[in-house]
Design a protein around this motif. Structure first.
Motif, PDB file in Angstrom:
ATOM      1  N   UNK A   1       0.839  -1.194   0.000  1.00 11.30           N
ATOM      2  CA  UNK A   1       0.000   0.000   0.000  1.00 11.30           C
ATOM      3  C   UNK A   1       0.874   1.244   0.000  1.00 11.30           C
ATOM      4  N   UNK A   2       0.492   2.192  -0.847  1.00 14.50           N
ATOM      5  CA  UNK A   2       1.207   3.458  -0.890  1.00 14.50           C
ATOM      6  C   UNK A   2       1.045   4.168   0.454  1.00 14.50           C
ATOM      7  N   UNK A   3       2.164   4.671   0.973  1.00 14.70           N
ATOM      8  CA  UNK A   3       2.136   5.365   2.253  1.00 14.70           C
ATOM      9  C   UNK A   3       2.366   4.462   3.454  1.00 14.70           C
ATOM     10  N   UNK A   4       2.533   3.160   3.211  1.00 17.28           N
ATOM     11  CA  UNK A   4       2.756   2.233   4.327  1.00 17.28           C
ATOM     12  C   UNK A   4       4.251   2.020   4.524  1.00 17.28           C
ATOM     13  N   UNK A   5       4.621   1.642   5.762  1.00 18.29           N
ATOM     14  CA  UNK A   5       6.000   1.329   6.097  1.00 18.29           C
ATOM     15  C   UNK A   5       6.201  -0.181   6.015  1.00 18.29           C
ATOM     16  N   UNK A   6       7.314  -0.592   5.428  1.00 19.78           N
ATOM     17  CA  UNK A   6       7.592  -2.017   5.286  1.00 19.78           C
ATOM     18  C   UNK A   6       9.049  -2.277   5.639  1.00 19.78           C
ATOM     19  N   UNK A   7       9.332  -3.523   5.865  1.00 19.71           N
ATOM     20  CA  UNK A   7      10.696  -4.000   6.043  1.00 19.71           C
ATOM     21  C   UNK A   7      11.005  -4.928   4.888  1.00 19.71           C
ATOM     22  N   UNK A   8      12.208  -4.816   4.333  1.00 20.27           N
ATOM     23  CA  UNK A   8      12.528  -5.583   3.132  1.00 20.27           C
ATOM     24  C   UNK A   8      13.953  -6.099   3.215  1.00 20.27           C
TER      25      UNK A   8
ATOM     26  N   UNK B   1       9.368   3.521   3.250  1.00 16.70           N
ATOM     27  CA  UNK B   1       8.063   4.088   2.933  1.00 16.70           C
ATOM     28  C   UNK B   1       7.753   3.840   1.473  1.00 16.70           C
ATOM     29  N   UNK B   2       6.589   3.264   1.206  1.00 11.94           N
ATOM     30  CA  UNK B   2       6.183   2.980  -0.174  1.00 11.94           C
ATOM     31  C   UNK B   2       5.663   4.258  -0.825  1.00 11.94           C
ATOM     32  N   UNK B   3       6.330   4.694  -1.885  1.00 11.71           N
ATOM     33  CA  UNK B   3       5.927   5.899  -2.608  1.00 11.71           C
ATOM     34  C   UNK B   3       5.024   5.592  -3.788  1.00 11.71           C
ATOM     35  N   UNK B   4       5.176   4.396  -4.345  1.00  9.64           N
ATOM     36  CA  UNK B   4       4.383   4.036  -5.515  1.00  9.64           C
ATOM     37  C   UNK B   4       4.308   2.524  -5.603  1.00  9.64           C
ATOM     38  N   UNK B   5       3.151   1.997  -5.982  1.00 13.89           N
ATOM     39  CA  UNK B   5       3.016   0.551  -6.181  1.00 13.89           C
ATOM     40  C   UNK B   5       2.591   0.214  -7.600  1.00 13.89           C
ATOM     41  N   UNK B   6       2.740   1.176  -8.496  1.00 17.17           N
ATOM     42  CA  UNK B   6       2.475   0.901  -9.906  1.00 17.17           C
ATOM     43  C   UNK B   6       3.628   0.102 -10.469  1.00 17.17           C
TER      44      UNK B   6
ATOM     45  N   UNK C   1       8.033   1.212  -5.529  1.00 14.47           N
ATOM     46  CA  UNK C   1       9.190   2.042  -5.237  1.00 14.47           C
ATOM     47  C   UNK C   1       9.150   2.396  -3.757  1.00 14.47           C
ATOM     48  N   UNK C   2      10.220   2.049  -3.047  1.00 17.15           N
ATOM     49  CA  UNK C   2      10.330   2.308  -1.613  1.00 17.15           C
ATOM     50  C   UNK C   2      11.393   3.367  -1.374  1.00 17.15           C
ATOM     51  N   UNK C   3      11.258   4.095  -0.272  1.00 13.06           N
ATOM     52  CA  UNK C   3      12.196   5.167   0.033  1.00 13.06           C
ATOM     53  C   UNK C   3      12.608   5.087   1.490  1.00 13.06           C
ATOM     54  N   UNK C   4      13.907   4.971   1.709  1.00 15.56           N
ATOM     55  CA  UNK C   4      14.442   5.020   3.077  1.00 15.56           C
ATOM     56  C   UNK C   4      14.526   6.466   3.545  1.00 15.56           C
ATOM     57  N   UNK C   5      14.855   7.363   2.630  1.00 17.69           N
ATOM     58  CA  UNK C   5      14.963   8.782   2.966  1.00 17.69           C
ATOM     59  C   UNK C   5      13.635   9.348   3.439  1.00 17.69           C
ATOM     60  N   UNK C   6      12.583   9.134   2.635  1.00 15.26           N
ATOM     61  CA  UNK C   6      11.281   9.673   3.003  1.00 15.26           C
ATOM     62  C   UNK C   6      10.730   8.982   4.244  1.00 15.26           C
ATOM     63  N   UNK C   7      11.046   7.709   4.423  1.00 15.30           N
ATOM     64  CA  UNK C   7      10.592   7.005   5.614  1.00 15.30           C
ATOM     65  C   UNK C   7      11.137   7.639   6.883  1.00 15.30           C
ATOM     66  N   UNK C   8      12.414   8.018   6.862  1.00 15.14           N
ATOM     67  CA  UNK C   8      13.010   8.657   8.033  1.00 15.14           C
ATOM     68  C   UNK C   8      12.411  10.035   8.273  1.00 15.14           C
TER      69      UNK C   8
END
Length: 1461
Positions: A596-603, A655-660, A664-671
């Motif tokens: 989901x866009x806007x969700x936090x995940x671990x990968x 942080x998931x920025x896009x799921x199309x 695309x996940x972002x560590x920068x935006x997540x922090x």
């Protein structure tokens, strides 16, 4: 017997003919010499008797070959630039492309001098002029003898073959070797390289269906000739019947014989290894056993005096003995057994150099002595004859493996070595593409590794040596004899190619055939080329796929130049499949799993690329991507941070920025979102005043394009230049990077939700000190992560400590300092205040004060001002002020060497950026300048502080923003509060204080102003300093609990978290300022004013626009009076209450609520619209009017007036069709200048993202200028169009327009430019060819096609020929189209798609019988069953639609026969 003495061309050296022995008696008279002669131990020595007769018909060898010697050769192999010929005696040589013929060489030279091939002089490939097994006369031009190999360079140029001929020797029925020089109206002009000769070949003397090409050499027979003293003219024929029947006359001089001529040969006697005879009356010749009529034929079959037809092989230059073959040169020899095949054969007899073997079907084999030696034992070499007779006696049967086939002698080279028989990989046919094989390094070359796979020589290119980009250091780890585990990458005519890339070696996934590609399936491929259009990827077997740039942008945005390197292994997905190529995408196959866009995940990291990390989301095993730019807030560190990760690492807070497609996940935006407690916005929640975090995508002259990650998907919009910076002169300093974080504030949303936003730092930043400190803190943490990685890999730079003394050598002087060489090869840099004291190669001692781990450079102080640096030591508490010197300046931070009381220095990091939107420096710093710094934090042992001057400016900016917001947006709020306060009984002093406090709070201030602190003298008792002097050196000691120790009125306790008084005290509880409140979820954001026992509390509300977004259930104003306790809760002013979702906005106290209600009712009656409200109403009315005009417009009828066009354009400004119709309307009215203006307006108006719409405008403009404008206008528009669009599309469009207006001369000039510019683009050749066909320029289209065939590879040429054949069917001649298809299918008989296309085109022409014949022919081909099934199905469907039941039954029977077979 008289012997005609002839001398070789160029003369001969005097030689003495060797005799066997001077003591031997010569044979007299007609007696036949004895044949019982001892064979020479060396095959290189010819045994000659004293009558100059050879006693053996020995085969020629490399030692006997001489330069300028003429021989008959047989074509063995054809490559792009050379011909490999087999010569007599199992020798061979090569013919360079420049030695084919003089006319062919001229064409090649013309091609080199000019990019364009002259019409009707198109160059044919060598494989189009020659075929394997063909006999050719050749001349040795050069002989190079090496230690292990002799190389022979040959020529088949008629000028070289006929170098000794004169034109007057021409006679009828003479065989001539000549080349096609030109094509005439009734035949061909030939060139034999003979001065004074003219040779003409009529069309009638050419085999029907044969088309000769310029430069093609060929045999011809003179049918008629006219000879004079000055010139000779000959008419020739190349008909096979004429060539076969013609035998040279006996009156021809031996001096003019050329190899391949047919002569009458009379057998004189049998000699060793062959026959001796006479030709041309008295000339002596020989026939070796290997050149009898059939391979296994014996010389005893021939009788003395028998006359046979023989073909000249060569003439020995020294003895002038001629050697012949009894096999016709007009018959092409082909092998019947595949190379590598194991057959059982029977040993026949001993032969010169080996043994003869008989294979089934009377095929002859030959096993050389060097192979026999490997079969024999170690001691067998002492008595070789007995050993061979014992091991391989005549008549014995053995297993032999076919090594090679000699077309010249029609013999199979073979061996019975057990090691060879057991070899699994003996020929290319034994190797399968994608197979995992172990090879041994045989040689290391400049281009790669030559390796051996069994008996097959293979090659590994440099780019396939490793997964990493190729460097010479990679090749150094390989050595001769090393064994490697590789995979077979491709096989072609040039050889077998392997890959040592471990990502390919370790993966069993292999795409080796286009037919086996599955859409939405991923396959590993290698990047071979990058361009502006996209990336070319090659899979196994040289299958090509194209990855368009638009698909790359979806994942990497505009940073597509550095995403892949040439040679990198990637896993693209098959998007679509063409006949020979693939269309690719980086998207993963469609899956039900998603993030989901806007969700936090671990990968978990699964792969590491230059463009980012491929990860697997732990929760659902979904593949995702972390782009490199999203690893850190500082883009300068991202490439170094990428190296710190390993496959298998777990990464949290992504942080998931896009799921199309690929998530695309972002560590920068997540922090950032975690740190600031931000919430991911939904698209429907976008409103004016919202702050949104965006990602930089692209820019143009007028602004930048950013993408806002939202739920459910991101939105891209433009921020104009005027909304980026405060001053226009700052625009030149902007330098954005792909995926750079930018905070934008929505200032307007139109009805289509098109976003207008600003990124000015004054609009998106509330000048909070903590924000700046957070950015620098994250930077230092990232540096520590890089340091840890350097420690893991053993980098010496990671062992350096701050404060460490090092010995340095100055390696280079710069404008601001010098570069240093440190021990262990480390690099350093020192800023210099006085450069004159230092010079290159000077040894100095320095002290390390900082290490840039991402650059692996240590910053060193080599001046005497700093003797000691302490790390992780604080002499003063947080909030205290220290003095220091600026010793280093970077784009992210400034380093200050703070002075301690003991004389040592402490490194303090000062942020250089307030905010992500500080695109230009907020303040200037000068090297070695003394500054005051307030210390705030410690991160990883590093102190972080802010310069006092920086703090003062920050507070000033905050007050200016508060004042601006108060003056403009909150005037009505103050009036409303004043009305309410009139109903509250408070003393004057309290009222003034309350009013001023409320005014401050409504502007979002979280502190008290100076006027308030002046009114209350007790504030000085609360550890707050309000001295006006900024030079007080004792300000370091006080105020430990404060954030900022301030000395001026601008920073008087602006950053205090709490300010309290014991009596008559105002207590302010600050809220999160600025952007933090934007993402707040609080349900109680009201402001409270409470008076309890002469104590008043002011709880400030959220400032201005922030409250607009809260859904508080209680947003009303309340006035409560309970036991002398009075509370005033000011309402949310103006527009905020309009969006409240509260169902109950009344007071908790009914009487107070009634009173407040009356006040508000009176206020509403007196309320008048403000200027802003009036503007908004006018805007809404205008939009409504436009909407109605669009609705009233006739959407069916074409507009006929300018007013109608303007209305449509206003409603649909991005619709290029309306603009083009408008331009056509103006052009038809002869308003040329206005048409140009409209075109320019369209280009300015249409969104830059709509490239197709903009392209339509450009094409329309070019068409207009072509038809109505002057050449200068057209040229100018054309140049601009090429720069702003895909150049190829513009060229093709212009060529089409020029053809449509019949400007064919201008069109040809444009075609010439296109050919030079896009020579390697297949689309250009196809589209221009289609233009020629459409406008009935059939011959030019065919010439254009021929020129294209010289440009591309064989696979690409197939595609091109098929497309041109389709165009021939549609616009040209049916017969020519069929010829093209037949040509393609002759070389590609297994291409089912081409068979189907061929049939479909014929059916369109209603030629049912021809279509049936094609299908009948197709199903008879040797095609794999899977492919043949398609053809049978098409054949059956065809007969069902067009045939009779009998014909359908015939097809069904064919299918059954195939299955049973």
């Amino acid at each position: 017997m008289d012997i005609e003495v002839n001398f070789p061309r160029g003369g001969i050296k005097p030689t003495k003919v060797a005799s066997r022995s001077p003591n031997k008696n010569k044979q007299k008279g007609n007696q036949t010499p004895s044949l019982k002669r001892k064979r020479s131990n060396s095959e290189d020595d010819t045994v000659v008797d004293n009558d100059l007769y050879a006693t053996a018909a020995d085969a020629i060898n490399y030692k006997k070959l001489q330069e300028d010697m003429l021989l008959l050769g047989c074509l063995r192999d054809i490559s792009s630039f050379t011909l490999e010929l087999e010569l007599p005696g199992k020798t061979s040589g090569k013919v360079n492309i420049a030695s084919i013929s003089e006319p062919y060489t001229k064409l090649l030279q013309r091609e080199v001098d000019d990019d364009d091939v002259v019409e009707d002089k198109d160059i044919s490939r060598l494989n189009e002029m020659f075929q394997i097994g063909q006999f050719l006369p050749t001349k040795i031009m050069e002989k190079k003898e090496g230690s292990n190999k002799t190389s022979i360079n040959l020529s088949i140029d008629p000028k070289d073959i006929n170098s000794e001929w004169k034109h007057h020797i021409f006679k009828e029925r003479m065989l001539v070797w000549a080349a096609v020089a030109s094509k005439l109206d009734h035949g061909y002009q030939l060139d034999a390289g003979i001065s004074g000769s003219r040779i003409f070949l009529p069309f009638d003397n050419v085999e029907e269906g044969t088309s000769l090409v310029i430069g093609q050499p060929l045999w011809c027979i003179i049918t008629r000739c006219e000879v004079s003293s000055t010139a000779s003219t000959a008419t020739v024929s190349i008909l096979r019947e004429h060539l076969i029947e013609t035998t040279q006359n006996n009156n021809i001089n031996q001096h003019y014989l050329i190899p391949g001529m047919q002569l009458n040969f009379t057998i004189s006697k049998a000699v060793n290894y062959g026959l001796q005879g006479k030709f041309l009356n008295q000339c002596v010749g020989y026939i070796n056993d290997n050149y009898l009529a059939t391979p296994l034929e014996k010389s005893s079959k021939y009788k003395e005096g028998q006359t046979v037809k023989a073909w000249l092989l060569y003439v020995q230059p020294t003895t002038r003995w001629s050697y012949f073959s009894l096999r016709s040169v007009w018959d092409i020899s082909t092998r019947k057994h595949e190379l590598g095949l194991i057959l059982r054969g029977q040993v026949l007899s001993r032969a010169a150099g080996g043994i003869n073997v008989k294979f089934p079907n009377n095929e002859k084999g030959f096993m050389p002595y060097k192979r026999i030696m490997h079969v024999l034992g170690k001691n067998d070499a002492l008595n070789l004859n007995d050993a061979i007779n014992k091991k391989l006696p005549p008549g014995s049967s053995h297993k032999f493996r076919i090594l090679d086939y000699n077309h010249m002698e029609q013999v199979y080279m073979c061996t019975c070595e057990q090691s060879v028989l057991n070899e699994n990989y003996f020929t290319v046919n034994d190797i399968k593409i994608g197979e995992l094989v172990t090879v041994k390094v045989d040689n290391i070359t400049r281009g790669g590794l030559q390796v051996l796979l069994g008996n097959v020589k293979c090659f590994i290119h440099n780019t396939h040596l490793s997964d990493s980009p190729y460097t010479e250091n990679i090749k150094k780890k390989f050595f001769k004899g090393q064994k490697l585990k590789t995979r077979v990458w491709s096989i072609d005519d040039r050889g077998v190619y392997l890959t040592n890339k471990q990502k390919l070696v370790n993966s069993d996934l292999c795409l080796a055939e286009v037919d086996k590609a599955v859409i939405n399936q991923q396959y590993p491929g290698v990047v071979v080329n990058k361009s502006e259009r996209g990336i070319l990827v090659v899979f196994y077997n040289n299958i090509k796929g194209f990855l368009p740039r638009r698909d790359l942008i979806k994942v990497f945005h505009n940073d597509t130049n550095n995403m892949f390197y040439v040679g990198e292994v990637i896993m693209p997905t098959i998007k679509s499949i063409t006949s020979s190529d693939l269309r690719l995408t980086l998207s993963k196959p469609v899956s039900n799993k998603t993030v989901e866009v806007g969700s936090y995940v671990e990968a978990k990291v699964t792969a590491i690329h230059e463009y980012g990390l491929e990860v697997e989301v732990n929760s659902n095993k979904l593949q995702a991507l972390i782009p490199t730019a999203h690893l850190s807030s500082s883009l300068s560190l991202t490439s170094s941070l990428l190296k710190t990760y390993h496959v298998g690492d777990n990464i949290k807070d992504l942080l998931c920025l896009s799921n199309r497609q690929t998530p695309v996940l972002s560590l920068r935006e997540g922090k950032v979102f975690r740190k600031q407690n931000l919430k991911f916005l939904r698209y429907k929640d976008l409103e004016e005043g919202k702050l949104i975090r965006c990602l930089y995508e692209d820019s143009d002259k007028s602004g930048i394009y950013v993408t806002a990650p939202l739920i459910p998907h991101g939105v891209t919009f433009k921020i104009p230049n005027e909304e980026l910076v405060q001053k226009k002169n700052e625009l030149t300093k902007l330098n954005f990077k792909s995926q750079q974080a930018i905070v934008a504030k929505v200032i307007k949303l139109d009805k289509k939700n098109k976003i207008q936003a600003t990124a000015k730092v004054s609009e998106v930043f509330d000048f909070n000190l903590e924000y700046s400190l957070d950015l620098l803190e994250q930077y230092l943490q990232d540096q520590e992560q890089i340091k840890t990685h350097l420690l893991e890999i053993g980098s010496p730079i990671a062992d350096l400590q701050l404060g460490q003394h090092v010995e340095c050598v100055i390696s280079q002087m710069t404008d601001v300092g010098c570069c240093l060489s440190l021990p262990n090869g480390m690099k350093g840099f020192a800023y210099l205040e006085n450069r004159d004291k230092f010079k290159v190669d000077q040894k100095v001692e320095g002290i390390v004060f900082w290490i840039n781990y991402h650059q692996e450079v240590a910053e060193v102080s080599i001046s005497n001002k700093i003797d000691e640096i302490k790390d992780d030591v604080i002499d003063k508490p947080f909030g205290s002020t220290v003095y220091g010197d600026v010793i280093s300046i970077h784009s992210e931070y400034v380093i200050v060497a703070a002075r301690n009381q003991d004389g040592s220095r402490q490194v303090v990091f000062v942020p250089f950026k307030l905010h992500e939107n500080n695109f230009t420096p907020y303040m200037d710093f000068d090297m070695f300048k003394k500054v005051k710094v307030v210390i705030y934090r410690k991160v990883s042992g590093k102190l972080i502080g802010l310069e006092k001057r920086y703090i003062h400016k920050l507070n000033k900016s905050r007050k200016e923003k508060r004042k601006a917001n108060g003056d403009i947006g909150n005037q009505k709020k103050r009036k409303r509060l004043e009305v309410k306060r009139n109903n509250v009984c408070v003393n004057k002093n309290d009222h003034e204080m309350s009013e001023e406090s409320d005014e401050e709070n409504l502007t979002g201030d979280d502190t008290l102003s100076k006027s308030e602190t002046d009114k209350d003298e007790n504030q000085k008792q609360n550890n707050v300093r309000t001295d006006s002097s900024d030079d007080d050196d004792h300000d370091d000691s006080g105020n430990k609990g404060s954030d900022v120790s301030s000395d001026s009125e601008t920073d008087g306790d602006e950053d205090q978290s709490n300010i309290r008084n014991n009596s008559n005290t105002t207590i302010a509880h600050p809220v999160l300022p600025g952007v933090q409140n934007y993402f707040s979820t609080s349900t109680d954001q009201s402001s409270e004013l409470i008076n309890d026992n002469n104590r008043m509390t002011v709880c400030p509300i959220l400032p201005g626009i922030q409250n607009y977004f809260f859904n508080s259930s209680n947003q009303s104003s309340e006035l409560i009076n309970d036991n002398n306790q009075m509370t005033v809760r000011p309402v949310l002013p103006g527009v905020q209450n309009y969006f409240s979702n509260s169902a109950n906005q009344s007071s908790d106290d009914e009487s107070s609520g009634d009173e407040t209600s009356k006040v508000e009712t009176n206020e509403k009656k007196k309320k008048k619209p403000t200027v802003a409200e009036r503007k908004e109403l006018a805007r809404l009315e205008e939009e409504e009017l436009i909407r109605k005009e669009i609705e009233n417009a006739d959407s069916v009828a074409e507009p006929k007036t300018e007013e109608q066009f303007l209305k449509l354009i206003k409603g649909k400004p991005n619709n290029s069709k309306i603009w083009v119709l408008y331009m056509a309307h103006l052009a038809s009215s002869a308003e040329l200048e206005k048409t140009r203006i409209v075109a320019e307006d369209a280009l300015r108006t249409i969104n830059l993202e709509l490239t197709a719409e903009r392209l339509n405008i450009w094409i329309a403009l070019l068409s207009f200028e072509c038809m109505y404008g002057e050449q200068t206008f057209f040229d100018e528009a054309f140049e601009r169009a090429v720069k702003c669009n895909d150049p190829l599309k513009i060229y093709l469009s212009v060529i089409t327009v020029l053809a449509e207006v019949n400007k064919f001369d201008d069109m040809e000039k444009m075609v010439l430019k296109a050919k030079r510019k896009f020579k390697q683009d297949l689309k250009m050749w196809l589209d221009i060819g289609r233009v020629y066909y459409k406008h009935k320029q059939i011959q030019k289209a065919r010439s254009f096609k021929d020129a294209a065939l010289l440009t591309f590879t064989k696979r690409q040429c197939v595609t091109l020929l098929v497309q041109y054949a389709i165009m021939e069917f549609e616009y040209g001649e049916k017969a020519h189209a069929e010829a093209l298809f037949e040509t393609v299918l002759q070389n590609e008989p297994k291409r089912v798609d081409i068979w189907c296309t061929y049939v479909d085109q014929v059916i369109k022409k209603a030629d049912i019988d021809t279509a049936r014949n094609i299908l009948e022919k197709s199903v008879s081909q040797d095609i794999p069953a899977k492919k043949l099934k398609v053809l049978f199905k098409k054949y059956i469907d065809f007969e069902k639609a067009h045939g009779t039941p009998e014909q359908l039954e015939h097809v069904m029977q064919l299918a059954k026969n195939y299955v049973n077979k």
